[in-house]
Design an enzyme around this catalytic site. Sequence first.
Site, PDB file in Angstrom:
ATOM      1  N   LYS A   1     -10.392   2.447  -1.661  1.00  0.00           N
ATOM      2  CA  LYS A   1     -10.651   1.853  -0.254  1.00  0.00           C
ATOM      3  C   LYS A   1     -12.162   2.228   0.273  1.00  0.00           C
ATOM      4  O   LYS A   1     -12.179   2.862   0.581  1.00  0.00           O
ATOM      5  CB  LYS A   1      -9.083   2.426   0.924  1.00  0.00           C
ATOM      6  CG  LYS A   1      -9.245   1.229   2.082  1.00  0.00           C
ATOM      7  CD  LYS A   1      -7.694   2.605   2.414  1.00  0.00           C
ATOM      8  CE  LYS A   1      -8.261   1.393   3.578  1.00  0.00           C
ATOM      9  NZ  LYS A   1      -5.973   1.516   4.590  1.00  0.00           N
TER      10      LYS A   1
ATOM     11  N   CYS B   1      -6.168  -2.673   2.388  1.00  0.00           N
ATOM     12  CA  CYS B   1      -5.699  -2.998   4.730  1.00  0.00           C
ATOM     13  C   CYS B   1      -6.625  -2.487   5.211  1.00  0.00           C
ATOM     14  O   CYS B   1      -6.675  -3.877   5.364  1.00  0.00           O
ATOM     15  CB  CYS B   1      -4.171  -1.171   4.690  1.00  0.00           C
ATOM     16  SG  CYS B   1      -3.356  -1.521   5.704  1.00  0.00           S
TER      17      CYS B   1
ATOM     18  N   GLU C   1       0.723  -0.959  -0.004  1.00  0.00           N
ATOM     19  CA  GLU C   1       0.307  -0.464   0.172  1.00  0.00           C
ATOM     20  C   GLU C   1       0.817   1.292  -0.115  1.00  0.00           C
ATOM     21  O   GLU C   1       1.596   1.495   0.420  1.00  0.00           O
ATOM     22  CB  GLU C   1      -0.639  -0.191   1.152  1.00  0.00           C
ATOM     23  CG  GLU C   1      -1.826   1.808   1.846  1.00  0.00           C
ATOM     24  CD  GLU C   1      -2.838   1.383   2.868  1.00  0.00           C
ATOM     25  OE1 GLU C   1      -3.672   2.346   2.762  1.00  0.00           O
ATOM     26  OE2 GLU C   1      -2.050   0.571   3.874  1.00  0.00           O
TER      27      GLU C   1
END
Length: 293
Positions: free
Chosen positions: A115, A152, A42
Site C-alpha cells: 500500500k 483502501c 482489506e
Amino acid sequence: MEVTVAATQMHCTWEIEANIERAESLVHEAADRGAQVILVQELFETPYFCIDEQNRHFDLAHTLQDQPTIKRMQKIARERKLVLPVSFFENAGLAYYNSIAIIDADGSIVGFYRKSHIPDFPLYEEKFYFSPGDTGFRVFDTRYGRIGVGICWDQWFPEAARAMVLQGAEMLFYPTAIGSELHDADLDSKDHWQMVMRGHAAANMVPVIASNRIGEEKSDDLALEFYGSSFISDHLGTLVEEADRNSQAVLTHCFNLDECREYRRNWGVFRDRRPDLYRPLLSLDGLNPWPGV
C-alpha cells in the site's frame, strides 16, 4: 474474453480462525456462482486493528513466504481455478507493510503490492503500523486478464488508477476498510467513496471492484462502524452491483474485456494525453520542480 468477478463483504472479530473460514466460505460461494477473480476485503483475518495504536498488534504480521492464510488461499485457487488478491499484514525484516498477494488460478503467487498511501486519522491510525509501500503501482498478468490492485486509501488517488491502467490493467480491485469518522459523527462518506472509484472506472474505461467490511469494531473506548456497500462498476462508471451497509454479501458480474478494451481504444483519451504538461503532478505543492530548477 469474458470474465466474471466478485466482490465480498463480511464482519470480523478477534476469532481469527473464524474470520478466515468465513472468507474462504465467501470465496467458495462466489466460485459456485461462476466468479473467476474474487476480492476479499482489506486485512480480513482480524478486526481493523488500526483503530488505535498498540504495539502488540505487530505480532499479527507475517512474511509473504510464511503467511499461513495465503497458503490456504493458494490451495483454494489451485483447486477451483481462481484468481485471488489476498490482503495481509506483512513483516519484511524491520519494516511492516499493508500488502496484498496476487494468487493466480494455478495457485502460484504472481506478485505482490504494498500500500502506497498510508492514512493517519483518528480511528485510522495506519502510519503507526505501516511504512509507505515501496513497490510502486503494479499490474499482474493472470489467467483471467491483467489486473491492478490498490488498497483502501489508494482508492482516493486518481494518479494510482491511471498509473495502473497505463501499465495495461484491464480491471482495478480495491480491498477496503472504511466507515464512521471520530471527528464528525454525522459524516457519511459512502457516496463520496463510491463516486471516486466510479470516476476511476469512467476516466480510465475499466471495471472497478471494491470490497469493504461491515459491522462495529471496538478497541478500549473507541468504536468504528463499517458501512459495507461493496460494489462493482463497469468501465463507464455505472454501478452494476452493490451490497447493502450491514449484510454479509457476495456480488458477481461478468465483463467482456475485449469490448472494454475496444471502447478504451476508440474513445481517444489515452491517445490525447499530454504527459509533457503534467509536471506539477511530480510535486506536492504543484509548483516544483519546474524545468531548470
